[in-house]
Design an enzyme around this catalytic site. Structure first.
Site, PDB file in Angstrom:
ATOM      1  N   CYS A  14     116.506  20.498 -29.299  1.00 13.87           N
ATOM      2  CA  CYS A  14     117.892  20.959 -29.306  1.00 13.87           C
ATOM      3  C   CYS A  14     118.806  19.764 -29.587  1.00 13.87           C
ATOM      4  O   CYS A  14     118.442  18.618 -29.326  1.00 13.87           O
ATOM      5  CB  CYS A  14     118.260  21.577 -27.959  1.00 13.87           C
ATOM      6  SG  CYS A  14     118.110  20.424 -26.591  1.00 13.87           S
ATOM      7  N   GLU A 134     117.798  19.081 -13.236  1.00 13.49           N
ATOM      8  CA  GLU A 134     119.214  19.275 -13.574  1.00 13.49           C
ATOM      9  C   GLU A 134     120.002  19.702 -12.329  1.00 13.49           C
ATOM     10  O   GLU A 134     121.098  19.198 -12.067  1.00 13.49           O
ATOM     11  CB  GLU A 134     119.340  20.333 -14.678  1.00 13.49           C
ATOM     12  CG  GLU A 134     120.771  20.518 -15.161  1.00 13.49           C
ATOM     13  CD  GLU A 134     120.877  21.559 -16.282  1.00 13.49           C
ATOM     14  OE1 GLU A 134     119.958  21.657 -17.114  1.00 13.49           O
ATOM     15  OE2 GLU A 134     121.895  22.273 -16.318  1.00 13.49           O
ATOM     16  N   SER A 228     112.089  24.614 -18.246  1.00 15.91           N
ATOM     17  CA  SER A 228     112.775  25.825 -17.791  1.00 15.91           C
ATOM     18  C   SER A 228     113.113  26.731 -18.966  1.00 15.91           C
ATOM     19  O   SER A 228     112.854  27.933 -18.942  1.00 15.91           O
ATOM     20  CB  SER A 228     114.056  25.428 -17.044  1.00 15.91           C
ATOM     21  OG  SER A 228     114.905  26.528 -16.877  1.00 15.91           O
ATOM     22  N   ASN A 229     113.668  26.148 -20.038  1.00 18.00           N
ATOM     23  CA  ASN A 229     114.099  27.020 -21.143  1.00 18.00           C
ATOM     24  C   ASN A 229     112.914  27.674 -21.841  1.00 18.00           C
ATOM     25  O   ASN A 229     113.019  28.796 -22.324  1.00 18.00           O
ATOM     26  CB  ASN A 229     115.040  26.265 -22.095  1.00 18.00           C
ATOM     27  CG  ASN A 229     114.325  25.292 -22.984  1.00 18.00           C
ATOM     28  OD1 ASN A 229     113.834  25.673 -24.033  1.00 18.00           O
ATOM     29  ND2 ASN A 229     114.235  24.039 -22.576  1.00 18.00           N
ATOM     30  N   SER A 271     112.644  21.296 -25.835  1.00 20.12           N
ATOM     31  CA  SER A 271     112.035  19.959 -25.796  1.00 20.12           C
ATOM     32  C   SER A 271     110.657  19.948 -26.459  1.00 20.12           C
ATOM     33  O   SER A 271     109.882  19.007 -26.285  1.00 20.12           O
ATOM     34  CB  SER A 271     111.940  19.472 -24.347  1.00 20.12           C
ATOM     35  OG  SER A 271     111.367  20.468 -23.535  1.00 20.12           O
TER      36      SER A 271
HETATM   37  S1  SF4 Z   1     118.975  22.747 -23.539  1.00 19.92           S
HETATM   38 FE1  SF4 Z   1     119.706  21.114 -22.153  1.00 19.92          FE
HETATM   39  S2  SF4 Z   1     119.532  19.261 -23.385  1.00 19.92           S
HETATM   40 FE2  SF4 Z   1     119.479  20.978 -24.826  1.00 19.92          FE
HETATM   41  S3  SF4 Z   1     121.613  21.281 -25.472  1.00 19.92           S
HETATM   42 FE3  SF4 Z   1     121.226  22.647 -23.739  1.00 19.92          FE
HETATM   43  S4  SF4 Z   1     121.921  21.454 -21.977  1.00 19.92           S
HETATM   44 FE4  SF4 Z   1     121.648  20.000 -23.625  1.00 19.92          FE
END
Ligand code: SF4
Length: 287
Positions: A14, A134, A228-229, A271
């Site tokens: 990202c 976070e 997490s994402n 990531s």
């Molecule tokens: S996923 Fe986390 S690191 Fe990536 S843009 Fe969103 S807040 Fe920033």
């Protein structure tokens, strides 16, 4: 005939040079090039162990868990998820050079928590888990002013001062699930102010995973178990009705998953590096 693979957009890290995982990784690489052997990562810079291992092997970065394990005068890279203010204080006290790779979108939440706490507001912060890096960093800005919770526990929260309370969220929660739970919470406490901070990178990936899940019905998510994402991508694709698996690398793909399958959607976490994604796609096409 090889399996058709549809790649969800966006993919790869990202952000860009100004924010996100891409910025964090580039900062680490740049610093290690300038200060070889003297650059330290404090914890996982991003939630993908393969990215961390590459930084260690190729750039000579060293990962430590505590400031006290870093020699005086070294460079310390602060992770993309951010840390508590006390970590900066410890690093400064020890005479370390701080390179802050915290995503600016996370920094915004830190600043907001600090400002709201100074105004005497009560902050209800919703995290994916209470010990997510976070969340730990954000809560550390004003521990007394923040009630830390998760989406699963939100229904059980009892507010003493709803008119003083503002709800903030982690950047990588599920958009739909958060909306659903927050609507219920707002119905219970209409006076509460709600300000979710789910970032665009997260919401775009979820939107695309949902669309592909509905259209194709079979989704592979590429992401590290601690991301997490990536875990949210799996949840949203499953909720949209698709058979969904999450894999860390191509080695975790099982041939039996693909029996009788002609088309697969592949989505990846914020990531997950492109090289890992490409390996997964190549292997699926060869089943
Ligand atoms: S996923 Fe986390 S690191 Fe990536 S843009 Fe969103 S807040 Fe920033």
């Amino acid at each position: 005939m090889s399996i058709k693979v549809v790649i969800a957009e966006p993919h790869g890290y990202c952000g860009n040079d100004n924010f996100g995982v891409q910025r964090a990784v580039r900062l680490a690489q740049k610093t290690a090039r300038k200060q070889p052997g003297k650059t330290y990562l404090l914890g996982e810079i991003v939630h993908n162990q393969h990215v961390v291992s590459r930084l260690e092997k190729k750039y000579g970065l060293k990962t430590v868990q505590r400031i006290k394990d870093i020699p005086k005068g070294s460079m310390v890279i602060i992770r993309a998820h951010g840390v508590t203010p006390s970590v900066y204080q410890q690093a400064e006290k020890k005479g370390l050079n701080i390179i802050d790779a915290t995503c600016p979108l996370v920094v915004q939440v830190h600043k907001e928590v600090k400002r709201l706490a100074a105004e005497g507001r009560q902050i209800l912060y919703i995290a994916s888990s209470k010990n997510h890096d976070e969340a730990v960093g954000v809560v550390g800005e004003a521990p007394k002013a923040v009630i830390l919770t998760t989406l699963d526990e939100l229904d059980k929260i009892k507010l003493k001062n709803p008119q003083k309370t503002i709800v903030l969220t982690q950047t990588t929660l599920s958009v739909l699930e958060t909306q659903k739970k927050l609507n219920r919470f707002k119905a219970k406490y209409p006076e509460v102010e709600i300000k979710p901070h789910i970032c665009l990178a997260t919401s775009q990936r979820q939107k695309s995973a949902i669309e592909l899940a509905k259209r194709i019905g079979f989704v592979i998510i590429v992401g590290h178990p601690t991301s997490s994402n990536s875990n949210r991508l799996k949840e949203v694709a499953q909720t949209a009705g698709a058979k969904t698996y999450i894999v860390d690398t191509d080695k975790e793909l099982r041939p039996e998953w693909f029996k009788g399958i002609f088309e697969v959607a592949v989505s990846s976490g914020a990531s997950t590096p492109e090289w890992l994604l490409k390996k997964v796609i190549k292997k699926i096409k060869n089943f």
